[in-house]
Design a protein around this motif. Structure first.
Motif, mmCIF file in Angstrom:
data_model
loop_
_atom_site.group_PDB
_atom_site.id
_atom_site.type_symbol
_atom_site.label_atom_id
_atom_site.label_comp_id
_atom_site.label_asym_id
_atom_site.label_seq_id
_atom_site.Cartn_x
_atom_site.Cartn_y
_atom_site.Cartn_z
ATOM 1 N N ASN A 42 -46.280 5.410 6.778
ATOM 2 C CA ASN A 42 -46.246 6.618 6.476
ATOM 3 C C ASN A 42 -46.425 7.109 4.980
ATOM 4 O O ASN A 42 -45.934 5.942 4.284
ATOM 5 C CB ASN A 42 -45.279 7.524 7.355
ATOM 6 C CG ASN A 42 -43.780 6.978 7.318
ATOM 7 O OD1 ASN A 42 -43.519 6.471 6.181
ATOM 8 N ND2 ASN A 42 -43.058 6.561 8.448
ATOM 9 N N GLU A 64 -50.351 8.443 9.854
ATOM 10 C CA GLU A 64 -49.700 6.957 9.949
ATOM 11 C C GLU A 64 -50.846 6.039 10.049
ATOM 12 O O GLU A 64 -51.758 6.307 10.535
ATOM 13 C CB GLU A 64 -48.845 7.042 10.891
ATOM 14 C CG GLU A 64 -47.726 5.598 11.169
ATOM 15 C CD GLU A 64 -46.742 5.628 12.000
ATOM 16 O OE1 GLU A 64 -46.172 4.584 12.287
ATOM 17 O OE2 GLU A 64 -46.660 6.615 12.963
ATOM 18 N N TRP A 72 -44.907 14.183 9.098
ATOM 19 C CA TRP A 72 -45.928 13.037 8.892
ATOM 20 C C TRP A 72 -47.263 13.786 9.128
ATOM 21 O O TRP A 72 -47.447 14.642 10.049
ATOM 22 C CB TRP A 72 -45.893 11.987 9.832
ATOM 23 C CG TRP A 72 -44.570 11.158 9.465
ATOM 24 C CD1 TRP A 72 -43.447 11.348 8.468
ATOM 25 C CD2 TRP A 72 -43.783 10.356 10.222
ATOM 26 N NE1 TRP A 72 -42.408 10.600 8.579
ATOM 27 C CE2 TRP A 72 -42.780 9.624 9.760
ATOM 28 C CE3 TRP A 72 -44.496 9.360 11.485
ATOM 29 C CZ2 TRP A 72 -41.941 8.650 10.451
ATOM 30 C CZ3 TRP A 72 -43.811 8.449 12.004
ATOM 31 C CH2 TRP A 72 -42.900 8.347 11.334
#
Length: 128
Positions: free
Chosen positions: A37, A121, A118
């Motif tokens: 991430n 990823e 986030w």
């Protein structure tokens, strides 16, 4: 070690910056990169924007490849998890920026990520 792209005409046309399958022949080393991430080196700071997070992730990928004596041309597979489908076009732009014409096998999944900060990823596999 030959890396052979498989994009047979019997399948649907390949997407941009993508191969349907990648074959590795012969003796090889395989590097499996866990989901990365956009955390900066301090492990706490993460920029807000998709583009900044993606730049950090691509930097992490380069660092891990380098630690194994590899570079981007050794990538054979990428799996990208997007927090929202609206990031798809930006994701493609980042892939083109960092991979150019190189086309590893790839999957993009839209899903809820572990932390709401986030935006994406990325997992990767490289071989040599």
């Amino acid at each position: 070690m030959p890396i052979i792209k498989h994009n047979p005409a019997a399948l649907f046309p390949q997407y941009r910056c993508y191969s349907h399958a990648t074959e590795i022949r012969g003796d090889s080393r395989l590097l499996i990169i866990s989901g990365l991430n956009g955390y900066m080196a301090d492990g706490v700071t993460m920029p807000e924007s998709f583009e900044e997070q993606a730049e950090i992730i691509w930097g992490h990928i380069r660092t891990l490849l380098h630690s194994a004596g590899m570079d981007m041309s050794h990538l054979v597979s990428l799996r990208t998890y997007l927090a929202d489908p609206k990031y798809d076009e930006a994701n493609v732009r980042m892939r083109i920026k960092h991979l150019g014409a190189y086309e590893p096998s790839s999957t993009v999944v839209c899903c809820q990520l572990l932390d709401p900060k986030w935006k994406l990823e990325v997992e990767a596999m490289a071989a040599m």
